[in-house]
Scaffold this motif. Structure first.
Motif, PDB file in Angstrom:
ATOM      1  N   LEU A  61      50.192  72.411  59.612  1.00 27.87           N
ATOM      2  CA  LEU A  61      51.294  71.784  58.876  1.00 27.87           C
ATOM      3  C   LEU A  61      52.180  70.951  59.798  1.00 27.87           C
ATOM      4  O   LEU A  61      52.505  69.806  59.490  1.00 27.87           O
ATOM      5  N   ARG A  62      52.570  71.511  60.937  1.00 26.56           N
ATOM      6  CA  ARG A  62      53.461  70.802  61.848  1.00 26.56           C
ATOM      7  C   ARG A  62      52.860  69.471  62.289  1.00 26.56           C
ATOM      8  O   ARG A  62      53.525  68.431  62.254  1.00 26.56           O
ATOM      9  N   ASP A  63      51.595  69.483  62.685  1.00 30.73           N
ATOM     10  CA  ASP A  63      50.950  68.259  63.154  1.00 30.73           C
ATOM     11  C   ASP A  63      50.835  67.226  62.041  1.00 30.73           C
ATOM     12  O   ASP A  63      51.034  66.029  62.265  1.00 30.73           O
ATOM     13  N   ARG A  64      50.526  67.683  60.848  1.00 29.85           N
ATOM     14  CA  ARG A  64      50.375  66.758  59.724  1.00 29.85           C
ATOM     15  C   ARG A  64      51.716  66.147  59.333  1.00 29.85           C
ATOM     16  O   ARG A  64      51.799  64.950  59.034  1.00 29.85           O
ATOM     17  N   LEU A  65      52.750  66.951  59.336  1.00 32.82           N
ATOM     18  CA  LEU A  65      54.080  66.406  59.029  1.00 32.82           C
ATOM     19  C   LEU A  65      54.549  65.447  60.120  1.00 32.82           C
ATOM     20  O   LEU A  65      55.175  64.426  59.831  1.00 32.82           O
ATOM     21  N   CYS A  79      53.039  62.176  59.496  1.00 33.16           N
ATOM     22  CA  CYS A  79      53.748  61.500  58.396  1.00 33.16           C
ATOM     23  C   CYS A  79      55.017  60.827  58.912  1.00 33.16           C
ATOM     24  O   CYS A  79      55.295  59.672  58.592  1.00 33.16           O
ATOM     25  N   VAL A  80      55.776  61.554  59.718  1.00 35.99           N
ATOM     26  CA  VAL A  80      57.026  61.006  60.262  1.00 35.99           C
ATOM     27  C   VAL A  80      56.736  59.832  61.183  1.00 35.99           C
ATOM     28  O   VAL A  80      57.422  58.798  61.138  1.00 35.99           O
ATOM     29  N   GLU A  81      55.715  59.946  62.017  1.00 38.05           N
ATOM     30  CA  GLU A  81      55.354  58.833  62.903  1.00 38.05           C
ATOM     31  C   GLU A  81      54.943  57.602  62.103  1.00 38.05           C
ATOM     32  O   GLU A  81      55.285  56.477  62.462  1.00 38.05           O
ATOM     33  N   GLY A  82      54.219  57.827  61.013  1.00 40.34           N
ATOM     34  CA  GLY A  82      53.826  56.712  60.156  1.00 40.34           C
ATOM     35  C   GLY A  82      55.036  56.025  59.542  1.00 40.34           C
ATOM     36  O   GLY A  82      55.086  54.799  59.459  1.00 40.34           O
ATOM     37  N   VAL A  83      56.011  56.826  59.131  1.00 38.56           N
ATOM     38  CA  VAL A  83      57.230  56.262  58.556  1.00 38.56           C
ATOM     39  C   VAL A  83      57.988  55.456  59.610  1.00 38.56           C
ATOM     40  O   VAL A  83      58.452  54.343  59.347  1.00 38.56           O
ATOM     41  N   ARG A  84      58.079  56.001  60.809  1.00 36.83           N
ATOM     42  CA  ARG A  84      58.772  55.279  61.883  1.00 36.83           C
ATOM     43  C   ARG A  84      58.075  53.961  62.200  1.00 36.83           C
ATOM     44  O   ARG A  84      58.731  52.936  62.403  1.00 36.83           O
ATOM     45  N   THR A  85      56.759  53.982  62.223  1.00 39.24           N
ATOM     46  CA  THR A  85      56.001  52.762  62.484  1.00 39.24           C
ATOM     47  C   THR A  85      56.240  51.741  61.386  1.00 39.24           C
ATOM     48  O   THR A  85      56.478  50.561  61.654  1.00 39.24           O
ATOM     49  N   GLU A  86      56.199  52.206  60.134  1.00 38.32           N
ATOM     50  CA  GLU A  86      56.419  51.298  59.025  1.00 38.32           C
ATOM     51  C   GLU A  86      57.830  50.716  59.037  1.00 38.32           C
ATOM     52  O   GLU A  86      58.030  49.522  58.800  1.00 38.32           O
ATOM     53  N   ALA A 109      54.936  63.454  50.236  1.00 34.23           N
ATOM     54  CA  ALA A 109      54.777  64.673  51.042  1.00 34.23           C
ATOM     55  C   ALA A 109      55.865  65.685  50.702  1.00 34.23           C
ATOM     56  O   ALA A 109      55.593  66.881  50.540  1.00 34.23           O
ATOM     57  N   ARG A 110      57.095  65.220  50.577  1.00 35.88           N
ATOM     58  CA  ARG A 110      58.207  66.116  50.237  1.00 35.88           C
ATOM     59  C   ARG A 110      57.973  66.774  48.889  1.00 35.88           C
ATOM     60  O   ARG A 110      58.117  67.993  48.737  1.00 35.88           O
ATOM     61  N   ASN A 111      57.562  65.994  47.904  1.00 37.40           N
ATOM     62  CA  ASN A 111      57.343  66.543  46.573  1.00 37.40           C
ATOM     63  C   ASN A 111      56.115  67.448  46.527  1.00 37.40           C
ATOM     64  O   ASN A 111      56.116  68.444  45.805  1.00 37.40           O
ATOM     65  N   LEU A 112      55.085  67.114  47.309  1.00 36.48           N
ATOM     66  CA  LEU A 112      53.923  67.997  47.402  1.00 36.48           C
ATOM     67  C   LEU A 112      54.341  69.338  47.988  1.00 36.48           C
ATOM     68  O   LEU A 112      53.996  70.397  47.462  1.00 36.48           O
ATOM     69  N   LEU A 113      55.125  69.311  49.063  1.00 35.20           N
ATOM     70  CA  LEU A 113      55.572  70.554  49.695  1.00 35.20           C
ATOM     71  C   LEU A 113      56.459  71.372  48.766  1.00 35.20           C
ATOM     72  O   LEU A 113      56.422  72.593  48.783  1.00 35.20           O
ATOM     73  N   ARG A 114      57.256  70.711  47.948  1.00 43.99           N
ATOM     74  CA  ARG A 114      58.115  71.431  47.000  1.00 43.99           C
ATOM     75  C   ARG A 114      57.303  72.180  45.955  1.00 43.99           C
ATOM     76  O   ARG A 114      57.739  73.218  45.467  1.00 43.99           O
ATOM     77  N   GLN A 115      56.140  71.649  45.605  1.00 41.78           N
ATOM     78  CA  GLN A 115      55.327  72.293  44.577  1.00 41.78           C
ATOM     79  C   GLN A 115      54.513  73.462  45.124  1.00 41.78           C
ATOM     80  O   GLN A 115      54.071  74.304  44.359  1.00 41.78           O
ATOM     81  N   LEU A 116      54.311  73.510  46.425  1.00 38.98           N
ATOM     82  CA  LEU A 116      53.516  74.582  47.014  1.00 38.98           C
ATOM     83  C   LEU A 116      54.306  75.885  47.014  1.00 38.98           C
ATOM     84  O   LEU A 116      55.523  75.878  47.198  1.00 38.98           O
ATOM     85  N   PRO A 117      53.619  77.014  46.824  1.00 33.54           N
ATOM     86  CA  PRO A 117      54.317  78.307  46.915  1.00 33.54           C
ATOM     87  C   PRO A 117      54.939  78.488  48.306  1.00 33.54           C
ATOM     88  O   PRO A 117      54.370  78.038  49.315  1.00 33.54           O
ATOM     89  N   LEU A 149      48.177  66.303  52.712  1.00 32.44           N
ATOM     90  CA  LEU A 149      49.198  65.865  53.669  1.00 32.44           C
ATOM     91  C   LEU A 149      48.591  64.933  54.712  1.00 32.44           C
ATOM     92  O   LEU A 149      49.188  63.938  55.105  1.00 32.44           O
ATOM     93  N   GLU A 150      47.390  65.269  55.158  1.00 33.33           N
ATOM     94  CA  GLU A 150      46.698  64.419  56.121  1.00 33.33           C
ATOM     95  C   GLU A 150      46.442  63.037  55.518  1.00 33.33           C
ATOM     96  O   GLU A 150      46.613  62.008  56.173  1.00 33.33           O
ATOM     97  N   CYS A 151      46.054  63.034  54.270  1.00 38.68           N
ATOM     98  CA  CYS A 151      45.796  61.777  53.572  1.00 38.68           C
ATOM     99  C   CYS A 151      47.075  60.947  53.459  1.00 38.68           C
ATOM    100  O   CYS A 151      47.059  59.739  53.664  1.00 38.68           O
ATOM    101  N   LEU A 152      48.182  61.605  53.155  1.00 39.88           N
ATOM    102  CA  LEU A 152      49.459  60.894  53.071  1.00 39.88           C
ATOM    103  C   LEU A 152      49.881  60.364  54.431  1.00 39.88           C
ATOM    104  O   LEU A 152      50.460  59.292  54.538  1.00 39.88           O
ATOM    105  N   ALA A 153      49.568  61.120  55.481  1.00 38.81           N
ATOM    106  CA  ALA A 153      49.942  60.696  56.831  1.00 38.81           C
ATOM    107  C   ALA A 153      49.194  59.447  57.242  1.00 38.81           C
ATOM    108  O   ALA A 153      49.695  58.652  58.037  1.00 38.81           O
ATOM    109  N   THR A 154      47.995  59.254  56.702  1.00 39.04           N
ATOM    110  CA  THR A 154      47.200  58.099  57.095  1.00 39.04           C
ATOM    111  C   THR A 154      47.207  57.001  56.056  1.00 39.04           C
ATOM    112  O   THR A 154      46.559  55.981  56.237  1.00 39.04           O
TER     113      THR A 154
END
Length: 135
Positions: free
Chosen positions: A83-87, A90-97, A67-75, A36-41
């Motif tokens: 988790l909260r900080d990493r997500l 991700c959201v901040e990165g999307v907003r920036t993009e 990230a959504r699909n990774l989270l869906r696969q996790l138990p 998730l951290e990797c996806l965020a960056t």
């Protein structure tokens, strides 16, 4: 982890490595957090395509979908560290993009308008023949 960065780097672009990491993340909460951290960056210049359901066949640089699909696969009961900080990253990165895309689109619209106006002005004047000398 180094493998997660390697799997999403534009230099290597190894979808099978990414898929393997996602499968292993289902058993390792720390690895899930690192992914998730990797996806965020990750940036949109990173561009590997995943064949698994992790990224839905999309580029890994599509961080929200990956990230959504990774989270869906996790138990469901798996506690992912930070988790909260990493997500949030991700959201901040999307907003920036999205902001960058909107800014670029506005600039392009302005450029198209200016260039079209120039073309129209030239078309109205016609094509100049220059001076022809008769000898």
């Amino acid at each position: 982890s180094g493998a997660a960065r390697l799997a999403t780097s534009g230099e290597v672009a190894d979808a099978s490595l990414w898929d393997d990491l996602v499968a292993r993340a289902c058993d390792d909460p720390n690895l899930a957090g690192e992914l998730l951290e990797c996806l965020a960056t990750s940036t949109s210049t990173d561009g590997i395509t995943s064949s698994s359901s992790c990224a839905g066949g999309q580029h890994i640089s599509n961080a929200p979908a990956a990230a959504r699909n990774l989270l869906r696969q996790l138990p469901d009961a798996m506690p992912v560290p930070h988790l909260r900080d990493r997500l949030r990253r991700c959201v901040e990165g999307v907003r920036t993009e999205l902001s960058l895309h909107a800014g670029c689109a506005a600039i392009m619209r302005g450029d198209v308008s200016v260039l079209f106006s120039r073309k129209l002005k030239l078309a109205r004047r016609g094509v100049g023949s220059g001076r022809v000398s008769v000898q």
